[in-house]
Design an enzyme around this catalytic site. Structure first.
Site, PDB file in Angstrom:
ATOM      1  N   GLY A   1       0.734  -5.210   0.724  1.00  0.00           N
ATOM      2  CA  GLY A   1      -0.433  -5.234  -0.166  1.00  0.00           C
ATOM      3  C   GLY A   1      -0.100  -5.788  -1.526  1.00  0.00           C
ATOM      4  O   GLY A   1      -0.960  -6.372  -2.203  1.00  0.00           O
TER       5      GLY A   1
ATOM      6  N   GLU B   1      -0.323  -9.383  -1.131  1.00  0.00           N
ATOM      7  CA  GLU B   1      -1.746  -9.719  -0.934  1.00  0.00           C
ATOM      8  C   GLU B   1      -2.485  -9.736  -2.277  1.00  0.00           C
ATOM      9  O   GLU B   1      -3.334 -10.594  -2.514  1.00  0.00           O
ATOM     10  CB  GLU B   1      -2.374  -8.730   0.052  1.00  0.00           C
ATOM     11  CG  GLU B   1      -1.865  -8.918   1.482  1.00  0.00           C
ATOM     12  CD  GLU B   1      -2.340  -7.833   2.415  1.00  0.00           C
ATOM     13  OE1 GLU B   1      -3.021  -8.172   3.399  1.00  0.00           O
ATOM     14  OE2 GLU B   1      -2.047  -6.645   2.144  1.00  0.00           O
TER      15      GLU B   1
ATOM     16  N   ALA C   1       0.862  -1.177   0.000  1.00  0.00           N
ATOM     17  CA  ALA C   1       0.000   0.000   0.000  1.00  0.00           C
ATOM     18  C   ALA C   1       0.900   1.229   0.000  1.00  0.00           C
ATOM     19  O   ALA C   1       2.085   1.143   0.324  1.00  0.00           O
ATOM     20  CB  ALA C   1      -0.862  -0.014   1.255  1.00  0.00           C
TER      21      ALA C   1
HETATM   22  N1  T1G Z   1       4.619   3.414  -0.001  1.00  0.00           N
HETATM   23  C1  T1G Z   1       5.085   4.625  -0.348  1.00  0.00           C
HETATM   24  N2  T1G Z   1       6.388   4.911  -0.661  1.00  0.00           N
HETATM   25  C2  T1G Z   1       7.239   3.884  -0.583  1.00  0.00           C
HETATM   26  C3  T1G Z   1       6.838   2.573  -0.208  1.00  0.00           C
HETATM   27  C4  T1G Z   1       5.454   2.358   0.092  1.00  0.00           C
HETATM   28  N3  T1G Z   1       4.990   1.150   0.433  1.00  0.00           N
HETATM   29  N4  T1G Z   1       7.933   1.788  -0.223  1.00  0.00           N
HETATM   30  C5  T1G Z   1       8.970   2.565  -0.608  1.00  0.00           C
HETATM   31  N5  T1G Z   1       8.566   3.820  -0.820  1.00  0.00           N
HETATM   32  C6  T1G Z   1       9.392   4.952  -1.271  1.00  0.00           C
HETATM   33  C7  T1G Z   1      10.506   5.310  -0.277  1.00  0.00           C
HETATM   34  O1  T1G Z   1      10.047   6.173   0.706  1.00  0.00           O
HETATM   35  C8  T1G Z   1      11.526   5.971  -1.192  1.00  0.00           C
HETATM   36  O2  T1G Z   1      11.088   7.274  -1.418  1.00  0.00           O
HETATM   37  C9  T1G Z   1      11.386   5.197  -2.493  1.00  0.00           C
HETATM   38  O3  T1G Z   1      10.089   4.550  -2.435  1.00  0.00           O
HETATM   39  C10 T1G Z   1      12.418   4.124  -2.668  1.00  0.00           C
HETATM   40  O4  T1G Z   1      12.404   3.309  -1.503  1.00  0.00           O
HETATM   41  C11 T1G Z   1      -2.846  -3.366   3.169  1.00  0.00           C
HETATM   42  C12 T1G Z   1      -1.248  -1.613   4.408  1.00  0.00           C
HETATM   43  C13 T1G Z   1      10.321  -1.781  -1.559  1.00  0.00           C
HETATM   44  C14 T1G Z   1      12.187  -2.990  -0.519  1.00  0.00           C
HETATM   45  O5  T1G Z   1       6.503  -2.140   4.100  1.00  0.00           O
HETATM   46  O6  T1G Z   1      10.708  -2.101   2.126  1.00  0.00           O
HETATM   47  O7  T1G Z   1       0.943  -2.877   2.232  1.00  0.00           O
HETATM   48  O8  T1G Z   1      12.958   8.527  -0.372  1.00  0.00           O
HETATM   49  O9  T1G Z   1      14.753   3.806  -0.798  1.00  0.00           O
HETATM   50  O10 T1G Z   1      16.025   0.370  -0.936  1.00  0.00           O
HETATM   51  O11 T1G Z   1      -1.441  -4.985   3.961  1.00  0.00           O
HETATM   52  O12 T1G Z   1      11.225   0.529   0.000  1.00  0.00           O
HETATM   53  O13 T1G Z   1      12.902   8.141  -2.854  1.00  0.00           O
HETATM   54  O14 T1G Z   1      11.263   9.659  -1.725  1.00  0.00           O
HETATM   55  O15 T1G Z   1      13.445   1.978   0.317  1.00  0.00           O
HETATM   56  O16 T1G Z   1      15.137  -0.200  -3.234  1.00  0.00           O
HETATM   57  C15 T1G Z   1       4.019  -2.736   3.168  1.00  0.00           C
HETATM   58  C16 T1G Z   1       8.217  -0.831   2.235  1.00  0.00           C
HETATM   59  C17 T1G Z   1       3.233  -1.471   3.163  1.00  0.00           C
HETATM   60  C18 T1G Z   1       7.537  -2.110   1.967  1.00  0.00           C
HETATM   61  C19 T1G Z   1      12.595  -0.927  -1.894  1.00  0.00           C
HETATM   62  N6  T1G Z   1       5.199  -2.564   2.369  1.00  0.00           N
HETATM   63  N7  T1G Z   1       9.272  -0.543   1.280  1.00  0.00           N
HETATM   64  O17 T1G Z   1      13.763  -0.655  -1.206  1.00  0.00           O
HETATM   65  O18 T1G Z   1      14.222   1.716  -2.059  1.00  0.00           O
HETATM   66  S1  T1G Z   1       1.856  -1.615   4.219  1.00  0.00           S
HETATM   67  C20 T1G Z   1       6.372  -2.265   2.909  1.00  0.00           C
HETATM   68  C21 T1G Z   1      10.452  -1.200   1.337  1.00  0.00           C
HETATM   69  C22 T1G Z   1       0.727  -2.534   3.321  1.00  0.00           C
HETATM   70  C23 T1G Z   1      -1.410  -3.775   3.286  1.00  0.00           C
HETATM   71  C24 T1G Z   1      -0.542  -2.844   4.059  1.00  0.00           C
HETATM   72  C25 T1G Z   1      11.500  -0.750   0.376  1.00  0.00           C
HETATM   73  C26 T1G Z   1      11.595  -1.628  -0.912  1.00  0.00           C
HETATM   74  P1  T1G Z   1      12.102   8.444  -1.585  1.00  0.00           P
HETATM   75  P2  T1G Z   1      13.759   2.720  -0.911  1.00  0.00           P
HETATM   76  P3  T1G Z   1      14.883   0.292  -1.890  1.00  0.00           P
END
Ligand code: T1G
Ligand code: NAD
Length: 689
Positions: free
Chosen positions: A100, A103, A61
């Site tokens: 998500g 999912e 998400a």
């Molecule tokens: N939403 C919004 N922005 C995100 C994002 C996300 N989920 N994930 C990364 N970004 C942005 C981050 O802030 C950065 O921005 C840029 O992308 C690059 O990220 C219903 C509710 C995917 C492994 O927890 O673990 O789904 O600084 O530097 O090292 O169940 O990002 O460039 O402006 O980290 O290559 C669950 C979180 C959400 C994954 C990539 N998902 N992301 O790593 O790049 S909750 C997560 C990561 C959810 C549902 C629920 C990592 C990555 P900026 P980065 P990276």
């Protein structure tokens, strides 16, 4: 376009393209829902492949939307729509499919991936639980043990392991989309397996849930989300699909607005911001292909191990043969220990050691790109080392010091080409601790500073730029914490009570246990230097303990007593006597855990505000990262500065007023109190100063 459709005969390929990580923003959700409707209505389409542009599948998400009211279409509805589609959907995964994103893939009838991909439910790391069926569908396709581990740890699973666990139907070695389309065509010839929502959960062995609760609770400490994720998964195993989905959604929405989730989101974005400081935008770092570490002691060995773990070759320089042997033995112990714990294989441990060359001869350093000094914390010793490095290394080699307290400007005085010099302050043990304070001098060139940040990314560390002052960011705040802890002892608390309160607050250990582990002599050495500079560090009791050679575990006693060979801290009568003497004539009171925590926390915030005021740190979130990744501050509290913001100045000041009466707020909370008097939180005050 966030979502586009390409037709390959009877197979429709749906492509999500929402840089940087294909997050499921409202726009993407809406477009995917419309795609599902359209493709169901298109008689030419027999199956659908869902894939993503860019370096990865969907990262979940859009975390950026969490602070806002949820907008339709809601993700659970989208996942159900894909799951109920008239044509089978095949998720084609490259990079990571997380939260998500995974999912949505679980909503598809099939999942295929390239071998380098990974899948996971990291939501607990954001203080929430999966909110679109992850805890309900996952145990319907994987063993409950695997599902519980994934959802309660947040750790992703590599594609090969995911395939073995039944989460993926096939691994595609070559062109992913072509492979997925071929897979889709092939499944059309046979009966489709039931959608996950129609499959049962294989019951786990008796007693499984109770055991899982104990394990998750012990690991989660005071974080709420892991146990809530476990409860969702148990509900999925013990009730029907719809009941479980409703329970999960309710849990998700409750946690989404929680303080812990807000704190963990703060840390998530702070960590990402820290790796790309705006002041270095567009500045290209230099290449680091070869390195040297000068001094193979506690820090030098750890730093060399971290460099080796990232694949860099290391030349280790020591004073003499015996010191070289000690350094190599420490490195061998680090890699063998990692092999024993299964973090690396024995072969990799051997390969790590093979990449280290040890010598006493600086001539070996002619071609290194980076030399990191970690010798004794003595100005003359360090300056001599840098004079030799400046002579032996190439003119473009970057020279760095790991000093904790000495002034890098003074260490660098006289070094030829000072623009290539900076502080790289690792934390012990350096191959484990994630924090790297990067300390530029006035002369440090932007690309050299940028290279420090690039090195942090190579070593998988969290970099924080710190200005030059006594102790940079972390140790400067540590001094305030230690002084405050001593003031608590002088007003009636005991070392054990203070440590217990800070462990209850969420720290891995209290300030006194930590000093006994690291050694009281290091800080005593630093206080001596500070007094020589005319400062008046406050440590009346620690000074007396050092005077009677109570340096901690290494001398069999410090703030606590220790039995030989046993690291269990035992309250000490000798220390109690020293405290009683020092506390004579001072007001005493009974301390509860919350008051002790306040007494430690708010002066930390106050010093943080001062550090922002003098530019030693660029942003409050950097201070939070330093405390979390260098000093064990609980991540789920977001760091001291976030704590204060989340608490609201009003509450902070009420706590301070309670402490002020005990003379425990002035001076360590002067900025906060001034802020209260001016009616605004310190940060605006700091800007006003
Ligand atoms: N939403 C919004 N922005 C995100 C994002 C996300 N989920 N994930 C990364 N970004 C942005 C981050 O802030 C950065 O921005 C840029 O992308 C690059 O990220 C219903 C509710 C995917 C492994 O927890 O673990 O789904 O600084 O530097 O090292 O169940 O990002 O460039 O402006 O980290 O290559 C669950 C979180 C959400 C994954 C990539 N998902 N992301 O790593 O790049 S909750 C997560 C990561 C959810 C549902 C629920 C990592 C990555 P900026 P980065 P990276
Ligand atoms: P240490 O005493 O364990 O190791 C220092 C090593 O440097 C010894 O092996 C010694 O033989 C070697 N050495 C001394 N002079 C040398 C020279 N001229 N050439 C080559 N080698 C030489 O000390 P440490 O704890 O590893 O600390 C090293 C540096 O790191 C200090 O500046 C310290 O402040 C800093 N630091 C320490 C910690 C910590 O927790 N120990 C944390 C961060 C930074």
């Amino acid at each position: 376009m966030a979502v586009s459709i390409e037709h390959r005969g009877e197979i429709a390929v749906v492509i999500v393209d929402n840089p940087p990580v294909n997050a499921l923003s409202q726009v993407v959700r809406q477009a995917l829902l419309e795609a599902a409707e359209a493709l169901d209505a298109d008689p030419s389409v027999k199956a659908v492949v869902l894939t993503c542009a860019g370096r990865a599948f969907i990262a979940g998400a859009d975390v950026g939307e969490f602070g806002k009211p949820p907008m339709p279409p809601h993700l659970p509805d989208l996942v159900s729509r894909i799951e109920r589609a008239a044509k089978p959907w095949v998720a084609a995964i490259h990079g990571s499919a997380l939260g998500g994103g995974f999912e949505v893939a679980l909503g598809c009838r099939f999942r295929v991936a390239v071998p380098s991909a990974s899948v996971g439910l990291p939501e607990v790391r954001l203080g929430i639980v999966p909110g679109a069926g992850g805890t309900v569908r996952l145990p319907r396709i994987a063993e409950v043990e695997t599902a519980v581990d994934m959802a309660t740890t947040g750790k992703p699973l590599g594609a090969r392991k995911a395939h073995e666990a039944g989460l993926l139907d096939a691994l595609i070695e070559d062109d992913l989309v072509a492979g997925a389309a071929a897979f889709a065509r092939a499944v059309l010839d046979r009966p489709l397996p039931p959608a996950l929502c129609d499959r049962p959960v294989a019951p786990p062995p008796a007693g499984f849930w109770e055991a899982a609760e104990r394990t998750v609770s012990a690991r989660a400490k005071r974080e709420d989300a892991p146990l809530r994720a476990l409860a969702c998964m148990r509900r999925a195993a013990e009730t029907d699909f719809d009941t479980a989905i409703a329970f999960e959604r309710e849990t998700f929405l409750a946690l989404r607005g929680s303080a812990q989730a807000a704190a963990l989101r703060h840390v998530f974005f702070a960590e990402r911001a820290a790796t790309r400081p705006p002041e270095l935008a567009g500045v290209a770092p230099r290449m680091i292909r070869s390195t040297a570490v000068i001094g193979g002691g506690t820090m030098g060995a750890g730093i060399a191990a971290a460099l080796r773990d990232s694949g860099l070759p290391v030349i280790l320089i020591e004073r003499d043969g015996a010191a070289i042997e000690r350094g190599l033995a420490s490195l061998r112990a680090i890699f063998d220990g990692a092999a024993k714990r299964g973090r690396i294989s024995a072969d990799v441990a051997t390969e790590r050691m093979a990449g280290i060359t040890a010598s006493t001869d600086y001539a070996a350093l002619a071609d290194v790109d980076l030399a990191i000094e970690a010798v004794f914390e003595d100005m003359d010793v360090k300056r001599d080392v840098f004079a030799r490095l400046a002579d032996s290394c190439g003119d473009d080699a970057i020279l760095a010091t790991n000093t904790s307290y000495l002034d890098p400007e003074r260490i660098a005085e006289g070094v030829r080409r000072p623009e290539r010099f900076l502080g790289l302050h690792f934390f012990s043990p350096a191959h484990v601790m994630k924090l790297l304070e990067i300390v530029p001098t006035k002369a440090t060139a932007p690309e050299v500073l940028a290279t420090g940040f690039a090195l942090a990314r190579m070593l998988n560390k969290i970099p924080v730029r710190a200005g030059i002052c006594d102790g940079f960011i972390g140790n400067r705040i540590l001094k305030v914490t230690r002084a405050q802890a001593e003031r608590l002892l002088l007003s009636g608390a005991t070392p054990a009570a203070v440590d217990a309160a800070m462990r209850a607050f969420g720290l891995p250990m209290g300030p006194f246990e930590a000093q006994d582990l690291g050694g009281l002599d290091i800080a005593a050495f630093q206080r001596k230097a500070a007094r020589a500079r005319g400062e008046t560090p406050f440590a009346p009791i620690a000074d007396r303990l050092c005077a009677i050679e109570r340096f901690g575990q290494k001398s069999g006693g410090g703030w606590y007593d220790y039995e030989p060979g046993d690291r269990t801290p035992r309250p000490s009568d000798a220390v109690a006597a020293v405290i009683a003497e020092e506390a004579k004539g001072r007001p005493r009171r009974d301390w509860n855990e919350d008051a002790i925590a306040d007494c430690i926390l708010w002066p930390m915030v106050n010093e943080g505000a001062r550090i922002l005021a003098d530019g030693t740190a660029l942003r409050p979130s950097d201070i939070d990262l330093v405390k979390i990744h260098g000093y064990g501050f609980p991540r789920w509290r977001g760091g001291p500065m976030h704590c204060a913001e989340a608490h609201g100045l009003g509450n902070v000041v009420d706590a301070l007023r309670a402490l002020a009466g005990e003379g425990l707020a002035e001076p360590p909370c002067d900025l906060l109190l001034e802020a209260a008097r001016r009616g605004g939180f310190p940060t605006p005050l700091v800007e006003a100063l």
